[in-house]
Design an enzyme around this catalytic site. Sequence first.
Site, PDB file in Angstrom:
ATOM      1  N   ASP A  12      -8.014  -0.170   1.187  1.00 20.58           N
ATOM      2  CA  ASP A  12      -8.374   1.248   1.386  1.00 20.58           C
ATOM      3  C   ASP A  12      -8.562   2.000   0.056  1.00 20.58           C
ATOM      4  OD1 ASP A  12      -7.881   0.483   3.975  1.00 20.58           O
ATOM      5  OD2 ASP A  12      -5.978   1.535   4.158  1.00 20.58           O
TER       6      ASP A  12
ATOM      7  N   ARG B 291     -34.017  -1.090  15.332  1.00 19.43           N
ATOM      8  CA  ARG B 291     -32.846  -0.430  15.926  1.00 19.43           C
ATOM      9  C   ARG B 291     -32.075   0.402  14.901  1.00 19.43           C
ATOM     10  NH1 ARG B 291     -30.766  -5.907  18.896  1.00 19.43           N
ATOM     11  NH2 ARG B 291     -31.699  -5.524  20.934  1.00 19.43           N
TER      12      ARG B 291
ATOM     13  N   GLY C  63     -10.587   1.281   6.290  1.00 21.06           N
ATOM     14  CA  GLY C  63     -10.239   2.189   5.198  1.00 21.06           C
ATOM     15  C   GLY C  63      -9.222   3.228   5.592  1.00 21.06           C
TER      16      GLY C  63
ATOM     17  N   THR D   4      -4.341  -2.672  -1.558  1.00 20.44           N
ATOM     18  CA  THR D   4      -4.930  -2.237  -0.298  1.00 20.44           C
ATOM     19  C   THR D   4      -6.450  -2.229  -0.387  1.00 20.44           C
ATOM     20  OG1 THR D   4      -5.290  -0.415   1.253  1.00 20.44           O
ATOM     21  CG2 THR D   4      -4.550   0.231  -0.909  1.00 20.44           C
TER      22      THR D   4
ATOM     23  N   ARG E   6     -10.602  -8.016   5.434  1.00 16.35           N
ATOM     24  CA  ARG E   6      -9.363  -8.277   4.698  1.00 16.35           C
ATOM     25  C   ARG E   6      -9.113  -9.755   4.479  1.00 16.35           C
ATOM     26  NH1 ARG E   6      -5.203  -4.722   7.927  1.00 16.35           N
ATOM     27  NH2 ARG E   6      -4.099  -6.682   8.048  1.00 16.35           N
TER      28      ARG E   6
ATOM     29  N   GLU F  19     -13.945   4.061   9.808  1.00 13.26           N
ATOM     30  CA  GLU F  19     -13.144   4.091  11.049  1.00 13.26           C
ATOM     31  C   GLU F  19     -12.432   5.435  11.200  1.00 13.26           C
ATOM     32  OE1 GLU F  19     -10.094   1.078  10.929  1.00 13.26           O
ATOM     33  OE2 GLU F  19      -9.254   1.810   9.051  1.00 13.26           O
TER      34      GLU F  19
ATOM     35  N   GLY G 105       2.430   3.068   2.342  1.00 11.00           N
ATOM     36  CA  GLY G 105       3.718   3.059   3.042  1.00 11.00           C
ATOM     37  C   GLY G 105       4.752   2.257   2.268  1.00 11.00           C
TER      38      GLY G 105
ATOM     39  N   GLY H 144       0.812  -1.215   0.000  1.00 13.22           N
ATOM     40  CA  GLY H 144       0.000   0.000   0.000  1.00 13.22           C
ATOM     41  C   GLY H 144       0.844   1.262   0.000  1.00 13.22           C
TER      42      GLY H 144
HETATM   43  O1  F6P Z   1      -4.574  -0.527   5.270  1.00  9.54           O
HETATM   44  C1  F6P Z   1      -5.450  -1.585   5.461  1.00  9.54           C
HETATM   45  C2  F6P Z   1      -6.066  -1.528   6.834  1.00  9.54           C
HETATM   46  O2  F6P Z   1      -6.922  -2.637   6.974  1.00  9.54           O
HETATM   47  C3  F6P Z   1      -6.805  -0.252   7.169  1.00  9.54           C
HETATM   48  O3  F6P Z   1      -8.074  -0.187   6.576  1.00  9.54           O
HETATM   49  C4  F6P Z   1      -6.796  -0.297   8.667  1.00  9.54           C
HETATM   50  O4  F6P Z   1      -6.889   0.994   9.210  1.00  9.54           O
HETATM   51  C5  F6P Z   1      -5.460  -0.924   8.979  1.00  9.54           C
HETATM   52  O5  F6P Z   1      -5.067  -1.629   7.826  1.00  9.54           O
HETATM   53  C6  F6P Z   1      -5.459  -1.865  10.143  1.00  9.54           C
HETATM   54  O6  F6P Z   1      -4.136  -2.209  10.412  1.00  9.54           O
HETATM   55  P1  F6P Z   1      -3.660  -3.500  11.205  1.00  9.54           P
HETATM   56  O7  F6P Z   1      -3.884  -4.694  10.328  1.00  9.54           O
HETATM   57  O8  F6P Z   1      -2.218  -3.260  11.438  1.00  9.54           O
HETATM   58  O9  F6P Z   1      -4.493  -3.585  12.438  1.00  9.54           O
END
Ligand code: F6P
Length: 354
Positions: A135, A170, A178, A133, A281, A230, A112, A110
């Site tokens: 995201d 509810r 993301g 990714t 994921r 999030e 980074g 991704g």
């Molecule tokens: O970059 C993918 C992601 O799943 C993001 O959506 C989420 O904020 C982050 O990685 C979660 O990171 P980790 O797997 O280190 O908890």
Amino acid sequence: MRIGILTSGGDCPGLNAVIRGFGKYAFENIKNVELIGIADGYGGLIRGECREMRKSDFTGILTLGGTILGTSRQPFKLMTVEDENSVSRLDLMKRNYKKMGLDCLLTLGGAGTHKTAALLSAEGCNVIGLPKTIDNDIWGTDVTFGFHTAVDIATECIDRIHTTAASHGRTMLVEIMGNKAGWLTLYAGLAGGADVILLPEIPFSPEKVAKAVAKRADSGKAFSIVAIAEGAMTVEESKMKKKERAAARGNDVTATNALARYIAEKADVETRVVIPGHIQRGGSPSAYDRVLSTMFGSYAGKLAEQGKFGVTVALVNGKVTYNALSEIAGKAKLVPTDCQEVLTAESIGIALGR
Ligand code: F6P
């Protein structure tokens, strides 16, 4: 030609499909090719941990989730930090690139990962990146692999929440991954028929969200679905620095719980929070991601064959192509607040809290 392959950062469905596409292309088209699997992303390159891969490693993995190579998070900002012997992780990676005898390094990852890939490339390594990714926030590509599978999973979550929300009357808040980008929430929210969609790119007013829920209740719709990213934040929180925001939230990492409490009080409804988390994921890639990953992987093979380095694979206007690593690294592709998906949502009465 000796090519190293690594998968770095958070995993996602499609990594193995890309590895397979690349491997099959390479064995099919590049003479005397040797493929080297590097363990756990840049971690393995730092430690010098790798193994020779055979043709058989690249079969039977198209539908497999995760990554057969393993992955890890290696923060970009630590790459150039020197230890007590004045050696940085970047130095170690360059050293091991040479030690492994690589002519090229394939980095699947991704944002980074791409920053580190650009750094390695600037330091003389022959790098080809691949945009992975859930995201979907990598600059210069229409889409990243893994994104559409995660959309499917998050959509299914919302679908399932829908029926239980309707039964109980509810308001259910589904918190979607993301990171700082709202793509996953926007797509899953639209696909799942959410009544409210809250994105990091559009700070929300809790009052407006509660009003939207109350309006539905008043019109006889006892339940509501809120798809909240999030990374979503209130207008007030958006004016704070990261540390300040974290302090203001106390034990809550995200804005979701506080919003659920606020809606319950102001709209006088029962609320529940659902966080699907890493399920988004996990597992097998969707048909779309299998096709995209195969195309991305084989295209990366072609780039390696042609000696085209310092680039990352991309989908631009529906065509697989490449961008220079130096041009895309460090840039984020966030949801434009006036994009067609956002305007469509508003045009059919979905509240965005603005
Ligand atoms: O970059 C993918 C992601 O799943 C993001 O959506 C989420 O904020 C982050 O990685 C979660 O990171 P980790 O797997 O280190 O908890």
